[in-house]
Motif scaffolding. Structure first.
Motif, mmCIF file in Angstrom:
data_model
loop_
_atom_site.group_PDB
_atom_site.id
_atom_site.type_symbol
_atom_site.label_atom_id
_atom_site.label_comp_id
_atom_site.label_asym_id
_atom_site.label_seq_id
_atom_site.Cartn_x
_atom_site.Cartn_y
_atom_site.Cartn_z
ATOM 1 N N THR A 94 39.391 -20.542 74.810
ATOM 2 C CA THR A 94 38.359 -20.841 73.808
ATOM 3 C C THR A 94 37.196 -19.860 73.877
ATOM 4 O O THR A 94 36.705 -19.398 72.863
ATOM 5 N N LYS A 97 36.601 -13.711 75.048
ATOM 6 C CA LYS A 97 36.978 -12.907 73.881
ATOM 7 C C LYS A 97 37.893 -11.740 74.254
ATOM 8 O O LYS A 97 38.594 -11.200 73.418
ATOM 9 N N TRP B 22 33.039 -28.080 66.198
ATOM 10 C CA TRP B 22 33.165 -26.643 66.466
ATOM 11 C C TRP B 22 34.504 -26.334 67.137
ATOM 12 O O TRP B 22 35.210 -25.406 66.776
ATOM 13 N N PHE B 23 34.850 -27.163 68.121
ATOM 14 C CA PHE B 23 36.091 -26.961 68.854
ATOM 15 C C PHE B 23 37.285 -27.077 67.910
ATOM 16 O O PHE B 23 38.220 -26.264 67.951
ATOM 17 N N ASP B 26 37.556 -24.040 65.869
ATOM 18 C CA ASP B 26 38.085 -22.938 66.678
ATOM 19 C C ASP B 26 39.610 -23.024 66.801
ATOM 20 O O ASP B 26 40.320 -22.032 66.663
ATOM 21 N N ALA B 29 41.065 -22.025 63.475
ATOM 22 C CA ALA B 29 40.999 -20.578 63.249
ATOM 23 C C ALA B 29 42.087 -19.857 64.048
ATOM 24 O O ALA B 29 42.783 -18.984 63.534
ATOM 25 N N LYS B 30 42.260 -20.248 65.308
ATOM 26 C CA LYS B 30 43.265 -19.582 66.150
ATOM 27 C C LYS B 30 44.665 -19.836 65.627
ATOM 28 O O LYS B 30 45.526 -18.964 65.668
ATOM 29 N N GLY B 362 41.699 -12.397 69.162
ATOM 30 C CA GLY B 362 41.789 -13.841 69.063
ATOM 31 C C GLY B 362 43.210 -14.245 69.401
ATOM 32 O O GLY B 362 43.732 -13.870 70.434
#
Lengths: 157, 569
Positions: A94, A97, B22-23, B26, B29-30, B362
């Motif tokens: 998470t 980066k 937010w998690f 995320d 998005a991934k 990512g």
């Protein structure tokens, strides 16, 4: 309705949202699968794609799952290891980066893998492992995978 | 429960809620990132506008990686990288090699692909006025041929001017006649997406006409869309090999009508009443000397001997060496040739596998478009195949490069010694009655050259080899075996040359000893930074001295100081 009652209702609402959101995340991230032993669960995390592909072509595919090599086999140690690694992986995936393209096994994993090689192949390797357990051979400079490199997956050591 | 307590709980709840949201975002998005890259939405991309800003808008991740090259001018490795220091200061023997040629005056470690055009506009080798006033009186400007691999605008320029005309016209005349602003999105545009990718589907292609022609001559089939036919893995090398090769400008033997300036100047704009006129010029064509290198075969250095012999009538030399008068061939970045016979090539490893390795962005797996030395990311470059740890792999590369570098330096010192000895012999022969009495200076020179021809031929051959290894950008890593073989030949031919010199000297009763130049001798002739109008020519962040630690490294290479290298991996 008093001020306190309003705040209390608000709290109930927020709690509900938290529980709901929590369940949704758990569902969206395939949370339940992490409680299973299915190798596909390890591949939930996209950085495992290449290794998972390799594993699917490997000689061990028919007889072993990821965790058979990568986690301890006794109940208590297994679940502690699973929780520890799971949390670590989640944090890194998470927030980090700059993940390296290819991972390298850490000391713990190397130890577990070696332990697990022996645990399955005991009958065959007793003659080899017994001498290596002697004091003068305790430098651990060699492990099973030092030579049998590609049995699990080709890349990422 | 108190109101205050409730409030605190509510605030904690909100913070946690934001965290969860937010998690969740995320994770989403991934998940979407890990889906393969889409190559739809390519409408509007065409060869008419090769600007990387336009192409990159469709592929923002790739544009980001490409633009990283802009700020990567400080990533030096031991022998290359993109740290732009003066190579003639680090290797002063090269100024002896290129006596009488523009490279003697300015030659830097290049920066990355982003700068391919900018670096060429900036170098003093492309400055007629500077070269004319520093000993190259006859230099009349670099040809447009130089732009073949330095501009993303090439396709349009060839269309506009014609292939031979484009090559023959003068560099700055083409720049002035180009449309668009004088920026990296106009005249200064270096390598760009369209150089390697097809606008229809982003598939890989070869675009350089000289490369396509040379590949076909080697046995490849032509292909309208991709330049030549090859599978994707091979294309991942061929797109690089269209430029990273040895080349030369072959005179076509015909006159062509080209645009020229009434007052040629090293600036991108017209000024002072400068006008464009049409003139007749001797046509030249950028050519790769590959006739003896067939498809699927490893390149061998002897193929260049054979090739340049075969065209010697029409192309006798790149320049005549000012002090030895040998007809010299100048090598430039022959990466494709050296790599072709390597262990990695034999195993199907492409240029992109190491220089543009797959990396993570990512959750996405992308081809790195920050094109650089694999030493900057050994993990991504080497460990796709090699399972040893990073330090081990890095040390292997360094060890190979240092070993080969030791041999390349030995070769360079040997050639420099030969150049010094021929020069000495020439001046000694001038003093002999037999030659001193020839009144015509030109004739005198020709007579001496005739006698020295066997030594001059060895100068040509040995320098070509040492130069090949120096110009090749891997310090031998691309093919250590062939590198060492080439370096050894350079040393051998240079020593043979010195023997010739001594034999000729003896014949004429001249007493001479073969010289043995080395690192310290070279430091004495190391050129100072170039100055224009009493100011250092290159300004920060460009360097114009060789970094001290690199010089220290070179000092320990010949003779090889194992004590230093064994504790300093």
């Amino acid at each position: 309705m008093g001020k306190k009652a309003i705040l209390f209702s608000l709290l109930v609402l927020i709690m509900g949202a938290l529980v709901g959101g929590g369940f949704f995340i758990f569902y969206n991230a395939n949370g339940l699968s992490y409680l299973s032993s299915d190798s596909a669960a390890c591949n939930n995390c996209h950085v495992m794609h290449e290794v998972y592909d390799d594993y699917n072509k490997s000689s061990h595919k028919a007889v072993a799952r990821c965790i058979d090599c990568h986690l301890p086999h006794t109940f208590f140690r297994k679940w502690v290891a699973k929780a520890e690694s799971g949390l670590g992986h989640m944090m890194v995936f998470t927030f980090e980066k700059n993940l390296p393209t290819h991972f390298e096994a850490n000391e713990k994993t190397k130890k577990w893998v070696q332990e697990n090689c022996i645990s399955c192949h005991k009958d065959y390797v007793e003659n080899i492992t017994n001498p290596t357990l002697k004091a003068q051979h305790q430098d651990q400079s060699l492990s099973c995978v030092s030579c049998h490199k590609n049995v699990g997956h080709k890349r990422n050591y | 429960m108190k109101t205050k307590g409730l409030l605190v709980l509510i605030i904690i709840g909100i913070v946690l809620g934001i965290g969860i949201a937010w998690f969740s975002a995320d994770i989403g998005a991934k998940k979407s990132e890990s889906v393969a890259i889409k190559t739809e939405n390519l409408q509007g991309l065409s060869d008419d506008n090769p600007d990387f800003a336009v192409w990159g808008a469709r592929f923002p991740d790739y544009l980001d990686m490409y633009l990283k090259m802009k700020d990567s001018t400080h990533t030096a490795t031991e022998f290359a990288g993109s740290y732009p220091y003066s190579k003639i200061n680090r290797y002063p023997q090269l100024t002896m090699f290129w006596d009488g040629y523009a490279f003697k005056y300015d030659y830097n470690q290049n920066r990355s692909h982003y700068y391919s055009q900018i670096d060429q506009m900036d170098t003093l080798r492309n400055n007629k006025e500077y070269l004319n006033s520093h000993g190259l009186k006859a230099f009349d400007g670099q040809p447009g041929a130089c732009m073949n691999c330095h501009t993303g605008n090439l396709q349009n320029l060839v269309k506009k001017f014609g292939w031979i005309e484009f090559n023959t016209m003068k560099y700055w005349t083409i720049i002035k006649m180009m449309e668009g602003p004088n920026t990296v999105h106009g005249k200064k545009m270096g390598s760009t997406c369209a150089d390697c990718h097809n606008p229809d589907d982003m598939s890989l292609r070869v675009t350089r006409p000289a490369a396509i022609k040379a590949f076909i001559a080697r046995g490849y089939e032509s292909d309208e869309k991709h330049g030549i036919k090859a599978d994707r893995q091979e294309m991942r090398s061929l797109v690089c090999m269209q430029c990273h090769v040895e080349y030369y400008n072959q005179p076509t033997g015909k006159k062509v009508t080209v645009k020229a300036e009434t007052n040629y100047q090293e600036i991108p704009e017209f000024r002072e009443g400068n006008k464009i006129i049409e003139v007749q010029a001797n046509g030249i064509e950028l050519t790769y000397p590959w006739k003896f290198w067939k498809k699927g075969e490893p390149f061998r250095i002897e193929m260049f001997d054979d090739y340049y012999e075969s065209v010697r009538d029409s192309f006798p030399y790149d320049f005549i060496h000012a002090s030895t008068k040998a007809p010299i061939l100048k090598m430039q970045h022959p990466e494709a040739e050296l790599y072709s016979g390597s262990v990695h090539a034999a195993n199907g490893v492409s240029c992109a596998d190491c220089h543009m390795p797959y990396t993570r962005k990512g959750a996405k797996k992308v081809t790195n478009h920050f094109i650089a030395s694999p030493l900057l990311d050994v993990n991504a470059s080497c460990k796709s195949c090699h399972t040893q740890n990073e330090d081990y792999l890095k040390n292997q590369v360094k060890d190979i490069q240092r070993m080969v570098a030791a041999n390349i330096r030995s070769a360079e010192y040997a050639v420099a010694s030969l150049i010094q000895d021929i020069t000495t012999l020439r001046s000694e022969m001038l003093k002999l009655q037999e030659f001193a009495k020839i009144a015509d200076k030109k004739q005198q020179e020709i007579e001496i050259t005739k006698i020295l021809t066997p030594a001059l031929e060895l100068h040509r051959k040995s320098q070509m080899r040492a130069d090949f290894m120096n110009a090749e950008n891997s310090s031998g890593f691309h093919n250590p075996r062939e590198s060492n073989r080439i370096a050894l030949q350079a040393v051998k031919y240079a020593k043979d040359g010195q023997n010739e010199v001594l034999a000729i000297a003896m014949k004429y009763g001249i007493k001479m000893q073969a010289s043995k130049l080395g690192f310290e001798d070279m430091r004495k002739i190391a050129p100072k930074p170039s100055e224009v109008n009493n100011k250092r020519y290159y300004e920060s962040p460009l360097q114009d001295d060789a970094p001290k630690d690199l010089l220290k490294l070179d000092k320990n290479l010949v003779p090889y100081n194992y004590r230093v290298f064994s504790n300093q991996k």
